[in-house]
Enzyme design. Sequence first.
Site, PDB file in Angstrom:
ATOM      1  N   GLU A   1      -8.383  -4.774   5.400  1.00 47.06           N
ATOM      2  CA  GLU A   1      -8.286  -4.455   3.980  1.00 47.06           C
ATOM      3  C   GLU A   1      -7.177  -5.253   3.303  1.00 47.06           C
ATOM      4  O   GLU A   1      -7.295  -5.662   2.162  1.00 47.06           O
ATOM      5  CB  GLU A   1      -8.062  -2.948   3.807  1.00 47.06           C
ATOM      6  CG  GLU A   1      -9.312  -2.156   4.174  1.00 47.06           C
ATOM      7  CD  GLU A   1      -9.062  -0.687   4.406  1.00 47.06           C
ATOM      8  OE1 GLU A   1      -8.599  -0.341   5.511  1.00 47.06           O
ATOM      9  OE2 GLU A   1      -9.318   0.107   3.504  1.00 47.06           O
TER      10      GLU A   1
ATOM     11  N   ASN B   1       0.868  -1.178   0.000  1.00 46.83           N
ATOM     12  CA  ASN B   1       0.000   0.000   0.000  1.00 46.83           C
ATOM     13  C   ASN B   1       0.906   1.230   0.000  1.00 46.83           C
ATOM     14  O   ASN B   1       1.448   1.617   1.029  1.00 46.83           O
ATOM     15  CB  ASN B   1      -0.878  -0.047   1.258  1.00 46.83           C
ATOM     16  CG  ASN B   1      -1.798   1.159   1.373  1.00 46.83           C
ATOM     17  OD1 ASN B   1      -1.746   2.069   0.535  1.00 46.83           O
ATOM     18  ND2 ASN B   1      -2.627   1.170   2.397  1.00 46.83           N
TER      19      ASN B   1
ATOM     20  N   HIS C   1     -12.810   3.307   0.401  1.00 46.83           N
ATOM     21  CA  HIS C   1     -12.827   2.267   1.454  1.00 46.83           C
ATOM     22  C   HIS C   1     -13.556   1.010   0.968  1.00 46.83           C
ATOM     23  O   HIS C   1     -14.106   0.248   1.776  1.00 46.83           O
ATOM     24  CB  HIS C   1     -13.548   2.740   2.738  1.00 46.83           C
ATOM     25  CG  HIS C   1     -12.874   3.850   3.477  1.00 46.83           C
ATOM     26  ND1 HIS C   1     -13.569   4.868   4.075  1.00 46.83           N
ATOM     27  CD2 HIS C   1     -11.569   4.087   3.739  1.00 46.83           C
ATOM     28  CE1 HIS C   1     -12.722   5.696   4.679  1.00 46.83           C
ATOM     29  NE2 HIS C   1     -11.497   5.244   4.482  1.00 46.83           N
TER      30      HIS C   1
ATOM     31  N   ARG D   1     -11.368  15.982   7.672  1.00 44.68           N
ATOM     32  CA  ARG D   1     -12.146  16.368   6.484  1.00 44.68           C
ATOM     33  C   ARG D   1     -13.548  16.821   6.878  1.00 44.68           C
ATOM     34  O   ARG D   1     -14.165  16.244   7.770  1.00 44.68           O
ATOM     35  CB  ARG D   1     -12.269  15.197   5.502  1.00 44.68           C
ATOM     36  CG  ARG D   1     -10.965  14.728   4.925  1.00 44.68           C
ATOM     37  CD  ARG D   1     -11.224  13.728   3.788  1.00 44.68           C
ATOM     38  NE  ARG D   1      -9.996  13.063   3.398  1.00 44.68           N
ATOM     39  CZ  ARG D   1      -9.797  11.749   3.509  1.00 44.68           C
ATOM     40  NH1 ARG D   1     -10.740  10.957   3.982  1.00 44.68           N
ATOM     41  NH2 ARG D   1      -8.652  11.235   3.126  1.00 44.68           N
TER      42      ARG D   1
ATOM     43  N   ARG E   1      -2.639  -2.057  -3.376  1.00 43.49           N
ATOM     44  CA  ARG E   1      -3.803  -1.210  -3.175  1.00 43.49           C
ATOM     45  C   ARG E   1      -3.706  -0.031  -4.148  1.00 43.49           C
ATOM     46  O   ARG E   1      -2.678   0.651  -4.188  1.00 43.49           O
ATOM     47  CB  ARG E   1      -3.819  -0.687  -1.744  1.00 43.49           C
ATOM     48  CG  ARG E   1      -4.975   0.259  -1.524  1.00 43.49           C
ATOM     49  CD  ARG E   1      -4.767   1.090  -0.294  1.00 43.49           C
ATOM     50  NE  ARG E   1      -5.902   1.970  -0.111  1.00 43.49           N
ATOM     51  CZ  ARG E   1      -5.828   3.140   0.515  1.00 43.49           C
ATOM     52  NH1 ARG E   1      -4.688   3.554   1.005  1.00 43.49           N
ATOM     53  NH2 ARG E   1      -6.892   3.884   0.644  1.00 43.49           N
TER      54      ARG E   1
END
Length: 398
Positions: free
Chosen positions: A383, A7, A179, A240, A90
């Site tokens: 993940e 990743n 996600h 965010r 990823r």
Amino acid sequence: MKVLVINCGSSSLKFQLIDMQTEKTIVSGMCDRIGLEGSVLNYKKNGEKIEKKEAIPNHQKAVSMVLEALTDKKHGAISSLQEIVAVGHRVVHGGEYFKESVLVDENVIKHVEDCSALAPLHNPANITGIRACQKLMPDTPMVAVFDTAFHQTMPAKAFMYGVPHEWYEKHKVRRYGFHGTSHKFVSQRTAEFLGLDYHNSKIITCHLGNGSSIAAIKNGKCIDTSMGLTPLEGLIMGTRSGDLDPAILDYIADREGLNTKAIVNILNKKSGVLGISGLSSDFRDLLDADLKGDDRAKLARAAFAYRVVKYIGSYCAVLIGVDAISFCAGVGENANFIRGMIVDHLEFLGVKLDTEANKVCGKEAIISTSDSKVKVCVIPTNEELVIARDTQAIVSQL
Ligand code: ADP
């Protein structure tokens, strides 16, 4: 059979070596501060922590350090790179090109490049990681697993913004969602855990971490999710803003003398619970401050939970009911107080929280009572395992 999961971020590279027979992680680690002062490789094997401080000028060097670490005579986990059957990467944005994970070839890399404008911080770094691995492991198949792919089943009425259609045709402006690997893993696992038929179920997954998103999953397919063209839309997150009136951009540009790039940067990095509290993006800090009577920390937590409740309510309507709601990621798995604030609001759905069960931290659990009409679960996300499983499935067909 061992799969290496990579990743790559702009200045970091996270990795895991996973044994696919047991689905257990053999080694996990990270190269941090790539291209910066103070770069370091950290990894963990059988609970042992190893740190290597060394200049890591680029991703190729990072990948070569990872491969050396994995084959290291003393601290390594494999005797040769031949033991790694494939590498799963990823990739953040697959646009409309990728509805599932794919074997990497030049055409795939070109399409990932085409999506770079939609994820300028991530996609170029993901490609750099793929290229670096290809150089050092030229005979090992590479698979790309996209954050956006699971959400590609959203119908047009859910992914289309109310904007001129040419923006979609010319500039690919639509909602994509992120996600995806987490929502896929957690929804599948929720069905398995509760004994539901995944292909005949209605599940809402709440990935609440530093970045947060919610997905509505009907019969194993995502029909809506809270993030949009970029991960900025939806929930109030660590830093965010989530949803807001787009007219704020122009309004603040005039008043603060900022351009839209600078404002969007603030909306990404200095907003969310950090912006509201003026204190921290970390929910642990906010809980401490709230307990000491900090009103803005209290407000940040309340606003965060309120937005989650609003999305769950709207997704219940979209799904026409719900069988299960699952929480995952840093906040979802650990912050029982926040989970309580959210679930307590859902009594109208027939949801009943089991306050004792809700004390769980980072473990699979049902946190609703046995007579609750809707089951509520904590399902730790994984993940990397989704990436490894997809990678294995693709290379086993070669
Ligand atoms: P990301 O992958 O988006 O960076 P994570 O899923 O790892 O984020 O979540 C990180 C966040 O989880 C932290 O910022 C913190 O707010 C929250 N978190 C982690 N542990 C706890 C805890 N025990 N209690 C409350 N919040 C926690």
